[in-house]
Design a protein around this motif. Structure first.
Motif, short mmCIF file in Angstrom:
data_model
loop_
_atom_site.label_atom_id
_atom_site.label_comp_id
_atom_site.label_asym_id
_atom_site.label_seq_id
_atom_site.Cartn_x
_atom_site.Cartn_y
_atom_site.Cartn_z
N ALA A 268 0.76 -1.27 0.03
CA ALA A 268 0.24 0.00 -0.10
C ALA A 268 0.91 1.24 -0.05
N SER A 269 1.85 1.10 0.51
CA SER A 269 2.87 2.37 0.68
C SER A 269 3.45 2.87 -0.62
N LEU A 270 3.47 1.84 -1.56
CA LEU A 270 4.07 2.06 -2.77
C LEU A 270 3.15 2.11 -4.07
N LEU A 271 1.68 2.16 -3.67
CA LEU A 271 0.92 2.30 -4.58
C LEU A 271 0.74 3.53 -5.45
N TYR A 272 1.27 4.60 -4.88
CA TYR A 272 1.34 5.74 -5.66
C TYR A 272 2.45 5.84 -6.86
N ARG A 273 3.58 4.77 -6.47
CA ARG A 273 4.54 4.70 -7.79
C ARG A 273 4.21 3.51 -8.64
#
Length: 210
Positions: free
Chosen positions: A128-133
């Motif tokens: 979830a912490s890397l979904l923006y990437r």
């Protein structure tokens, strides 16, 4: 690699007859700082040839050459890793080597690669912490993964909780009557047929969930 510190002093190269000259002493004091700046600039350019030693200016230069567009929030270390991944994105690649590359860029198992060969799909399970990437990760995968595979992104969460369900029970009684036939032979000539009934009780239980 540690920065090499050099004490730039032009007077070291003066002939002996000029060392004590006031004019050349003043000249060295004016030139030495400029030469020191030149040395620092040259050393900086040298370090910028190594990906993990890039500064912001060097990272911008590499990104311009590789047509990379970092996010405003990307740290210098993240930019270095993306540049290195772009340089190393040469085929052929294996499933394991690509996973190691993703681990090196985004952290251990923050992006997991799974292949469904029968469906020609490559799934990238992203935390979830890397979904923006996710877009950047897909762009990297598109360079490495064969073109006949669809690149799909997922985010898996493991949740532990209790589920409550209600049950209702109904009881039905069914009675089945079957004829029982017996034969009895007497004196070898007469046949008597006796019919009787048997009663069999059966219970059927049906359980339905609501």
């Amino acid at each position: 690699m540690e920065a090499e510190i050099r004490d730039v002093r032009i007077e070291r190269y003066y002939p002996d007859v000029l060392i004590n000259s006031k004019e050349f002493s003043v000249l060295s004091k004016a030139v030495d700082p400029e030469l020191a700046n030149v040395w620092k600039a040259l050393w900086k350019q040298f370090l910028n040839t190594f990906i993990y030693l890039l500064d912001k200016g060097g990272a911008t230069r590499w990104e311009s050459m590789l047509n990379l567009h970092p996010a405003v929030t990307d740290s210098l270390d993240t930019r270095r890793k993306v540049i290195l991944a772009k340089i190393n994105s040469s085929l052929p690649y294996t499933h394991r080597s690509f996973q190691l590359t993703l681990n090196g860029i985004y952290g251990e198992n923050n992006v997991k690669v799974s292949l469904q060969y029968n469906k020609y799909e490559c799934w990238l399970d992203i935390t979830a912490s890397l979904l923006y990437r996710s877009s950047a990760i897909k762009n990297l995968a598109s360079v490495v993964i064969p073109a006949n595979l669809s690149i799909l992104v997922s985010n898996t969460k493991y949740v532990v909780f209790e589920i409550y369900s209600g049950l209702s029970m109904r009881m039905f009684k069914h009675i089945y009557i079957h004829p029982g036939v017996t034969f009895n032979i007497q004196n070898g000539s007469k046949i008597a047929c006796f019919y009787s009934l048997t009663i069999k009780k059966m219970r059927h239980i049906k359980i339905r969930s609501r």
